[in-house]
Write a protein that holds these residues in place. Structure first.
Motif, short mmCIF file in Angstrom:
data_model
loop_
_atom_site.label_atom_id
_atom_site.label_comp_id
_atom_site.label_asym_id
_atom_site.label_seq_id
_atom_site.Cartn_x
_atom_site.Cartn_y
_atom_site.Cartn_z
N HIS A 191 3.86 -56.25 -67.54
CA HIS A 191 3.59 -56.06 -68.98
C HIS A 191 4.90 -56.39 -69.68
CE1 HIS A 191 2.49 -54.55 -72.85
NE2 HIS A 191 1.39 -53.97 -72.43
N SER A 194 4.84 -54.20 -75.56
CA SER A 194 3.77 -54.21 -76.56
C SER A 194 4.26 -54.86 -77.85
CB SER A 194 3.31 -52.78 -76.82
OG SER A 194 2.09 -52.80 -77.49
N GLY A 231 0.42 -56.92 -74.66
CA GLY A 231 1.50 -57.44 -75.50
C GLY A 231 1.06 -58.47 -76.53
N GLU A 265 -4.54 -57.26 -69.76
CA GLU A 265 -4.91 -55.92 -70.27
C GLU A 265 -4.59 -55.82 -71.77
OE1 GLU A 265 -2.26 -53.53 -68.00
OE2 GLU A 265 -3.20 -54.00 -66.10
N GLY A 267 -4.52 -54.66 -75.47
CA GLY A 267 -4.90 -53.45 -76.21
C GLY A 267 -5.01 -53.81 -77.67
N ARG A 268 -3.85 -53.86 -78.36
CA ARG A 268 -3.88 -54.03 -79.81
C ARG A 268 -4.57 -55.33 -80.24
NH1 ARG A 268 1.04 -52.74 -82.37
NH2 ARG A 268 1.92 -51.68 -80.58
N TYR A 368 -3.73 -47.76 -81.39
CA TYR A 368 -2.88 -46.58 -81.20
C TYR A 368 -2.90 -45.67 -82.42
CZ TYR A 368 -1.47 -49.64 -77.45
OH TYR A 368 -1.50 -50.48 -76.36
C1 LIG Z 1 -0.33 -50.80 -68.50
C2 LIG Z 1 -0.63 -51.22 -69.90
N1 LIG Z 1 -1.50 -52.23 -70.08
C3 LIG Z 1 -1.84 -52.65 -71.32
C4 LIG Z 1 -1.33 -52.06 -72.44
C5 LIG Z 1 -1.76 -52.56 -73.79
O1 LIG Z 1 -0.73 -53.18 -74.42
P1 LIG Z 1 -0.91 -53.93 -75.83
O2 LIG Z 1 -1.58 -52.99 -76.74
O3 LIG Z 1 0.47 -54.26 -76.22
O4 LIG Z 1 -1.71 -55.15 -75.57
C6 LIG Z 1 -0.40 -51.00 -72.30
C7 LIG Z 1 0.20 -50.37 -73.47
O5 LIG Z 1 0.99 -49.48 -73.43
C8 LIG Z 1 -0.05 -50.57 -70.99
O6 LIG Z 1 0.80 -49.55 -70.79
#
Ligand SMILES: Cc1ncc(COP(=O)(O)O)c(C=O)c1O
Length: 432
Positions: A191, A194, A231, A265, A267-268, A368
Motif C-alpha cells: 500500500h 492513502s 491510495g 484495495e 477505499g476512498r 473515512y
Molecule cells: C490495507 C489497506 N488497504 C486499503 C486501504 C484503503 O486505502 P485508500 O482509501 O487510500 O484507497 C487502507 C487504508 O488505510 C488499508 O490500510
C-alpha cells in the motif's frame, strides 16, 4: 412512512441536488444528513474497469461500511478487503462468498484469524514472523500475501510507518521462516499510502514486488497474486488515468502472464465523491480578527459525528444551499459540540452571508467519515438518504448473479413523489 435505510430510485427529473433542496424544504427538518449517490459508485466501478481492466477490486470496507454501499458493491461483483472479524461478518452476511474477501490486516487478533478459518476466508496479509506462528496455529488453510513496504512520502497517510516488510532482507527472512513452517504464501501486497500524490510510485512498487516474486522461487514458492493496495484518488478533481498508466505499464512489463491475478484495495476512490453531507447553521457570531470581520457559523455536524477527517488533513469543500450571493466572506465553521477543537477546517471558508436555519453542503464526504464517527456530546451520527438512478437500478437487477443480494435492497420509488407527500403531509413534517 419510514424512509430511513431505504434506497430510493431517482426519476428522470430528480438529481442529488434537487433531492437535497426538497429535503431541506421539509417543515421542521433540522437534522443533518448525508446523501449517498449509489449511481456514482457504479460509475466509479465502470471507470476503474475501463482504465485498469486487469486489476480486480477488493474494496476496503473500513473506508465506508454503509449497508447500501456494501450491497451495491457486492451486487456488482466487487471483492472486499476486511481488517477484522466484524468486517468479515458484515460482508459474509450479504451473501458474498469467502473467496471474494481478503483479510488484509498484517497484525491480526487470534480469535479473528479463527473466525476467518471458520468462515472460509483464506487470503490474508502478513509482514512479520509472529503472524506466521499464529497462522500455523489457527488457520492451516490460509493463503498469505507478504506485505512489503513501499511508500509515497507525499501521500496524506503513510501506512508504511506501521506496516510492511522491507522488500529485501526482511522479505527473504520471512519467506525462509514461512517455508520452514510449511505455510502457503501466494503472493505480495503493498500500500503506497492513502491519497497518493506521486503516481509513478505504483510502477516502482510493482517492480519491487516482482523481485519478491523471483525471490520466492528460491524457496520453491510459485506466487500467483499481486495486491497493489489502495491510495487511489477520492476527489473529483483528480483522475485515475495517470495511476492507471503506470500500473498497466508495470504489470505488462513485470507480470505479462495472466496466471498472476492482480488485485487492489481501493477505499476512498470508490466512495468519497458519492456522499455529500448537508447541515444547518444553528448559530452565528461576527468577530474581529486582525481588524477583519469574520463570520463564525455554528453547524449541526461536528468533527466527531461526521467530519473527523479534517483533523487528519482532509479538507471538505462547502457551499450554501439556495444562497447564491455573489459576495463571499471569510468564515469559520464550528462543529456542534462544546469542544474548541471542533472546528471544521483550520482555514477560512469563503461563504455568502448566511443566517440561522440556512443549509450548507459539504461535498465529497464519503471516505473515512461515516465509518469513524460517534455521537459525542449527544449529537448523533447523521442519517443517510441513499438514491440510485433508475437505469442503474435496472442494470444492477440484471447483473446480479446471486438473486438473494437483491433482497438486501429496500427500494421505494419514485423519489420525488415520496418527497411531495412528505412535504404535504401534516403528520410527517420531517424527512427523517
Ligand atoms: C490495507 C489497506 N488497504 C486499503 C486501504 C484503503 O486505502 P485508500 O482509501 O487510500 O484507497 C487502507 C487504508 O488505510 C488499508 O490500510
Amino acid at each position: 412512512m419510514e424512509l430511513k435505510n431505504k434506497v430510493q430510485i431517482l426519476d428522470s427529473d430528480s438529481n442529488v441536488y434537487s433531492i437535497i433542496e426538497k429535503i431541506t424544504q421539509c417543515r421542521d427538518q433540522e437534522d443533518p444528513f448525508y446523501i449517498c449517490d449509489l449511481s456514482r459508485i457504479i460509475w466509479l466501478y465502470k471507470n476503474w474497469k475501463k482504465f485498469m481492466p486487469r486489476v480486480k477490486i477488493f474494496y476496503a470496507i473500513k473506508c465506508n461500511d454503509y449497508k447500501a454501499v456494501l450491497e451495491t458493491l457486492a451486487a456488482i461483483g466487487v471483492g472486499f478487503d476486511c481488517a477484522s472479524k466484524e468486517e468479515i461478518r458484515k460482508i459474509i452476511s450479504l451473501g458474498v462468498p469467502p473467496e471474494r474477501i481478503i483479510f488484509a490486516n498484517p497484525a491480526k487478533i487470534n480469535s479473528h484469524i479463527q473466525y476467518a478459518a471458520k468462515t472460509g476466508v483464506k487470503v490474508m496479509t502478513f509482514d512479520n514472523e509472529s503472524e506466521l506462528y499464529k497462522v500455523k496455529k489457527f488457520h492451516r488453510a490460509a493463503e498469505l500475501l507478504l506485505r512489503i513496504r513501499y511508500d509515497d512520502v507525499s501521500a496524506t497517510f503513510i501506512l508504511g510507518k506501521k506496516f510492511g516488510a522491507n522488500p529485501d532482507i526482511e522479505s527473504w527472512n520471512l519467506l525462509r521462516t514461512a517455508k520452514s513452517l510449511d505455510i502457503n504464501v501466494r503472493g505480495v501486497a503493498f500500500h503506497v499510502g492513502s491519497n497518493c500524490k506521486n503516481h509513478i510510485i505504483y510502477r516502482q512498487a510493482i517492480a519491487a514486488a516482482k523481485k519478491v516474486f523471483d525471490m520466492a522461487e528460491k524457496f520453491a514458492y510459485k506466487f500467483t497474486i499481486l495486491d497493489i493496495g489502495g491510495g487511489y484518488p477520492g476527489n473529483s478533481s483528480e483522475s485515475l488515468e495517470e495511476i492507471a498508466k503506470y500500473v498497466n505499464q508495470a504489470i505488462d512489463e513485470y507480470f505479462p502472464d495472466d496466471t498472476v491475478q492482480i488485485i487492489a484495495e481501493p477505499g476512498r476512490y470508490m466512495v468519497n465523491t458519492a456522499f455529500k453531507l448537508v447541515t444547518q447553521i444553528n448559530s452565528k457570531n461576527i468577530v474581529n480578527v486582525d481588524e477583519q470581520k469574520i463570520r463564525m457559523y455554528y453547524v449541526d455536524v461536528s468533527i466527531y459525528n461526521s467530519l473527523i477527517s479534517t483533523i487528519f488533513h482532509d479538507h471538505y469543500d462547502c457551499k450554501a444551499v439556495n444562497n447564491v450571493g455573489n459576495k463571499v466572506y471569510p468564515s469559520i465553521l464550528w462543529g456542534a459540540t462544546q469542544d474548541t477543537n471542533d472546528r471544521i477546517s483550520p482555514t477560512y471558508y469563503y461563504l455568502p452571508d448566511s443566517n440561522i436555519g440556512d443549509w450548507l453542503i459539504f461535498e465529497e464526504t464519503g471516505s473515512y467519515s461515516l465509518s469513524r464517527c460517534c455521537g459525542y456530546n449527544g449529537f448523533p451520527v447523521p442519517n443517510v438518504c441513499a438514491v440510485i438512478k433508475k437505469n442503474d437500478w435496472l442494470m444492477l437487477k440484471n447483473q446480479i448473479t446471486n438473486p438473494s443480494s437483491l433482497n438486501n435492497f429496500e427500494l421505494c420509488e419514485p423519489m420525488s413523489s415520496i418527497l411531495e407527500e412528505t412535504i404535504k403531509s401534516c403528520t410527517l413534517t420531517r424527512y427523517f
